[in-house]
Design a protein around this motif. Sequence first.
Motif, PDB file in Angstrom:
ATOM      1  N   THR A 123      23.672  -2.594   8.655  1.00 50.65           N
ATOM      2  CA  THR A 123      24.670  -3.608   8.831  1.00 50.65           C
ATOM      3  C   THR A 123      24.145  -4.703   9.953  1.00 50.65           C
ATOM      4  O   THR A 123      23.369  -4.105  10.954  1.00 50.65           O
ATOM      5  N   THR A 124      24.177  -5.969   9.784  1.00 49.72           N
ATOM      6  CA  THR A 124      23.795  -6.846  10.858  1.00 49.72           C
ATOM      7  C   THR A 124      24.379  -7.275  11.917  1.00 49.72           C
ATOM      8  O   THR A 124      24.471  -7.670  13.057  1.00 49.72           O
ATOM      9  N   GLY A 125      25.798  -6.606  11.596  1.00 48.27           N
ATOM     10  CA  GLY A 125      26.913  -7.106  12.649  1.00 48.27           C
ATOM     11  C   GLY A 125      27.544  -8.467  12.383  1.00 48.27           C
ATOM     12  O   GLY A 125      28.373  -8.926  13.158  1.00 48.27           O
TER      13      GLY A 125
ATOM     14  N   GLY B 270       0.943  -1.343  -0.011  1.00 44.31           N
ATOM     15  CA  GLY B 270       0.109  -0.058  -0.008  1.00 44.31           C
ATOM     16  C   GLY B 270       0.859   1.105  -0.003  1.00 44.31           C
ATOM     17  O   GLY B 270       1.885   1.408  -0.424  1.00 44.31           O
ATOM     18  N   THR B 271       0.390   2.482   0.643  1.00 41.73           N
ATOM     19  CA  THR B 271       1.008   3.671   0.622  1.00 41.73           C
ATOM     20  C   THR B 271       1.733   3.826   1.955  1.00 41.73           C
ATOM     21  O   THR B 271       0.799   3.829   3.000  1.00 41.73           O
ATOM     22  N   VAL B 272       2.910   4.283   2.006  1.00 46.29           N
ATOM     23  CA  VAL B 272       3.228   4.827   3.478  1.00 46.29           C
ATOM     24  C   VAL B 272       4.091   6.150   3.110  1.00 46.29           C
ATOM     25  O   VAL B 272       4.959   6.216   2.312  1.00 46.29           O
ATOM     26  N   ARG B 273       3.629   7.193   3.911  1.00 46.18           N
ATOM     27  CA  ARG B 273       4.159   8.451   3.781  1.00 46.18           C
ATOM     28  C   ARG B 273       4.767   8.799   5.053  1.00 46.18           C
ATOM     29  O   ARG B 273       4.300   9.219   6.091  1.00 46.18           O
ATOM     30  N   GLY B 274       6.115   8.584   5.054  1.00 43.32           N
ATOM     31  CA  GLY B 274       7.102   8.501   6.194  1.00 43.32           C
ATOM     32  C   GLY B 274       8.135   7.573   6.062  1.00 43.32           C
ATOM     33  O   GLY B 274       8.328   6.843   5.155  1.00 43.32           O
ATOM     34  N   PRO B 275       9.046   7.599   7.000  1.00 39.98           N
ATOM     35  CA  PRO B 275      10.283   6.776   7.072  1.00 39.98           C
ATOM     36  C   PRO B 275       9.924   5.143   7.308  1.00 39.98           C
ATOM     37  O   PRO B 275       9.017   5.018   8.310  1.00 39.98           O
ATOM     38  N   VAL B 276      10.672   4.251   6.696  1.00 37.24           N
ATOM     39  CA  VAL B 276      10.276   2.941   6.924  1.00 37.24           C
ATOM     40  C   VAL B 276      11.625   2.299   7.552  1.00 37.24           C
ATOM     41  O   VAL B 276      12.762   2.366   6.943  1.00 37.24           O
ATOM     42  N   HIS B 277      11.494   1.544   8.642  1.00 33.06           N
ATOM     43  CA  HIS B 277      12.761   0.952   9.201  1.00 33.06           C
ATOM     44  C   HIS B 277      12.283  -0.522   9.332  1.00 33.06           C
ATOM     45  O   HIS B 277      11.515  -0.666  10.277  1.00 33.06           O
ATOM     46  N   ALA B 278      13.066  -1.017   8.466  1.00 30.72           N
ATOM     47  CA  ALA B 278      13.045  -2.910   8.478  1.00 30.72           C
ATOM     48  C   ALA B 278      14.177  -3.236   9.157  1.00 30.72           C
ATOM     49  O   ALA B 278      15.230  -3.213   8.697  1.00 30.72           O
ATOM     50  N   ARG B 279      14.281  -3.970  10.491  1.00 32.15           N
ATOM     51  CA  ARG B 279      15.429  -4.470  11.197  1.00 32.15           C
ATOM     52  C   ARG B 279      16.114  -5.747  10.475  1.00 32.15           C
ATOM     53  O   ARG B 279      17.111  -6.155  10.877  1.00 32.15           O
ATOM     54  N   GLU B 280      15.275  -6.401   9.620  1.00 31.75           N
ATOM     55  CA  GLU B 280      15.563  -7.519   9.237  1.00 31.75           C
ATOM     56  C   GLU B 280      15.500  -7.402   7.607  1.00 31.75           C
ATOM     57  O   GLU B 280      16.165  -7.441   6.886  1.00 31.75           O
ATOM     58  N   LEU B 281      13.931  -7.631   7.333  1.00 28.26           N
ATOM     59  CA  LEU B 281      13.725  -7.861   5.703  1.00 28.26           C
ATOM     60  C   LEU B 281      12.525  -6.531   5.476  1.00 28.26           C
ATOM     61  O   LEU B 281      11.816  -6.542   6.141  1.00 28.26           O
ATOM     62  N   LEU B 282      12.663  -6.284   4.264  1.00 31.45           N
ATOM     63  CA  LEU B 282      11.744  -5.275   3.965  1.00 31.45           C
ATOM     64  C   LEU B 282      11.317  -6.009   2.450  1.00 31.45           C
ATOM     65  O   LEU B 282      12.101  -6.111   1.699  1.00 31.45           O
ATOM     66  N   GLU B 283       9.925  -6.265   2.234  1.00 25.87           N
ATOM     67  CA  GLU B 283       9.308  -6.759   1.167  1.00 25.87           C
ATOM     68  C   GLU B 283       8.521  -5.675   0.596  1.00 25.87           C
ATOM     69  O   GLU B 283       7.474  -5.253   1.240  1.00 25.87           O
TER      70      GLU B 283
ATOM     71  N   GLN C  54       5.725  -5.163  -2.441  1.00 24.50           N
ATOM     72  CA  GLN C  54       5.173  -5.798  -3.491  1.00 24.50           C
ATOM     73  C   GLN C  54       4.695  -4.994  -4.466  1.00 24.50           C
ATOM     74  O   GLN C  54       5.069  -3.449  -4.386  1.00 24.50           O
ATOM     75  N   PRO C  55       4.417  -5.209  -5.875  1.00 26.17           N
ATOM     76  CA  PRO C  55       4.167  -4.410  -6.767  1.00 26.17           C
ATOM     77  C   PRO C  55       3.389  -3.075  -6.751  1.00 26.17           C
ATOM     78  O   PRO C  55       3.726  -2.029  -7.343  1.00 26.17           O
ATOM     79  N   LYS C  56       2.636  -2.886  -5.829  1.00 23.53           N
ATOM     80  CA  LYS C  56       1.615  -1.903  -5.604  1.00 23.53           C
ATOM     81  C   LYS C  56       2.069  -0.973  -4.643  1.00 23.53           C
ATOM     82  O   LYS C  56       1.543   0.268  -4.051  1.00 23.53           O
ATOM     83  N   ALA C  57       3.293  -0.992  -3.852  1.00 23.63           N
ATOM     84  CA  ALA C  57       3.975  -0.484  -2.868  1.00 23.63           C
ATOM     85  C   ALA C  57       4.436   1.121  -3.159  1.00 23.63           C
ATOM     86  O   ALA C  57       4.912   1.179  -4.385  1.00 23.63           O
ATOM     87  N   LYS C  58       3.962   2.106  -2.352  1.00 25.84           N
ATOM     88  CA  LYS C  58       4.487   3.345  -2.639  1.00 25.84           C
ATOM     89  C   LYS C  58       4.949   3.943  -1.516  1.00 25.84           C
ATOM     90  O   LYS C  58       4.069   4.090  -0.529  1.00 25.84           O
ATOM     91  N   ILE C  59       6.104   4.272  -1.364  1.00 28.19           N
ATOM     92  CA  ILE C  59       6.712   4.979   0.064  1.00 28.19           C
ATOM     93  C   ILE C  59       7.261   6.365  -0.372  1.00 28.19           C
ATOM     94  O   ILE C  59       8.074   6.479  -1.445  1.00 28.19           O
ATOM     95  N   GLU C  60       6.827   7.355   0.404  1.00 32.80           N
ATOM     96  CA  GLU C  60       7.354   8.526   0.314  1.00 32.80           C
ATOM     97  C   GLU C  60       7.882   8.674   1.679  1.00 32.80           C
ATOM     98  O   GLU C  60       7.610   9.348   2.673  1.00 32.80           O
ATOM     99  N   GLY C  61       9.399   8.423   1.624  1.00 33.11           N
ATOM    100  CA  GLY C  61      10.157   8.971   2.765  1.00 33.11           C
ATOM    101  C   GLY C  61      11.340   8.035   2.687  1.00 33.11           C
ATOM    102  O   GLY C  61      11.454   6.988   1.808  1.00 33.11           O
ATOM    103  N   ASP C  62      12.236   8.153   3.745  1.00 32.72           N
ATOM    104  CA  ASP C  62      13.642   7.464   3.703  1.00 32.72           C
ATOM    105  C   ASP C  62      13.364   5.860   4.221  1.00 32.72           C
ATOM    106  O   ASP C  62      12.366   5.841   4.954  1.00 32.72           O
ATOM    107  N   VAL C  63      14.134   5.028   3.637  1.00 30.40           N
ATOM    108  CA  VAL C  63      13.882   3.494   3.904  1.00 30.40           C
ATOM    109  C   VAL C  63      15.086   3.058   4.457  1.00 30.40           C
ATOM    110  O   VAL C  63      16.284   3.232   3.686  1.00 30.40           O
ATOM    111  N   SER C  64      15.240   2.398   5.390  1.00 33.36           N
ATOM    112  CA  SER C  64      16.450   1.761   6.099  1.00 33.36           C
ATOM    113  C   SER C  64      16.117   0.190   6.328  1.00 33.36           C
ATOM    114  O   SER C  64      14.972  -0.087   6.689  1.00 33.36           O
ATOM    115  N   TYR C  65      16.895  -0.768   5.780  1.00 36.79           N
ATOM    116  CA  TYR C  65      16.756  -2.077   5.825  1.00 36.79           C
ATOM    117  C   TYR C  65      17.869  -3.006   6.066  1.00 36.79           C
ATOM    118  O   TYR C  65      19.236  -2.242   5.932  1.00 36.79           O
ATOM    119  N   VAL C  66      17.806  -4.211   6.419  1.00 39.40           N
ATOM    120  CA  VAL C  66      18.875  -4.923   6.353  1.00 39.40           C
ATOM    121  C   VAL C  66      19.043  -5.938   4.982  1.00 39.40           C
ATOM    122  O   VAL C  66      19.964  -5.952   4.224  1.00 39.40           O
TER     123      VAL C  66
END
Length: 134
Positions: free
Chosen positions: A117-119, A72-85, A87-99
């Motif tokens: 980094t995971t260390g 779906g739609t996310v307007r803001g920062p996204v932080h995935a501590r492990e995995l960020l998936e 999908q085809p209709k994803a819409k992100i308006e913001g910074d993204v951090s992920y492993v």
Amino acid sequence: MFGKKAQPPIKSLIAQGTRIEGNMKFNEGLRVDGEVFGDIHASTEEAGSLLVISEAAVVQGGIAADHVIINGTVRGPVHARELLELQPKAKIEGDVSYVSLEMHQGATISGQLRPLTTGASEEEKPLLKLATKN
């Protein structure tokens, strides 16, 4: 496969047609089908968290969890501590951090990508070899 952990169960749902205003914290798994105007953060005390933002969902605020799935739609920062998936209709308006990042064709990001980094040392990572013709 490569030490994959079992996903936590989804125990909470914000249904389509529901609008939440304010910040939220959750344990284990949360699925958002409605609208959230505020931050959504998984508790870091529990081992493993799953946040699913479905195709119809809109989140205006930051999100953070171990495993994040967005369609779906996310307007803001996204932080995935492990995995960020994404999908085809994803819409992100913001910074993204992920492993780890899995992004399907059609997903869009308007912001910066910041790998975390995971260390884990180089020795712990699986070695991939190319197949050769015999």
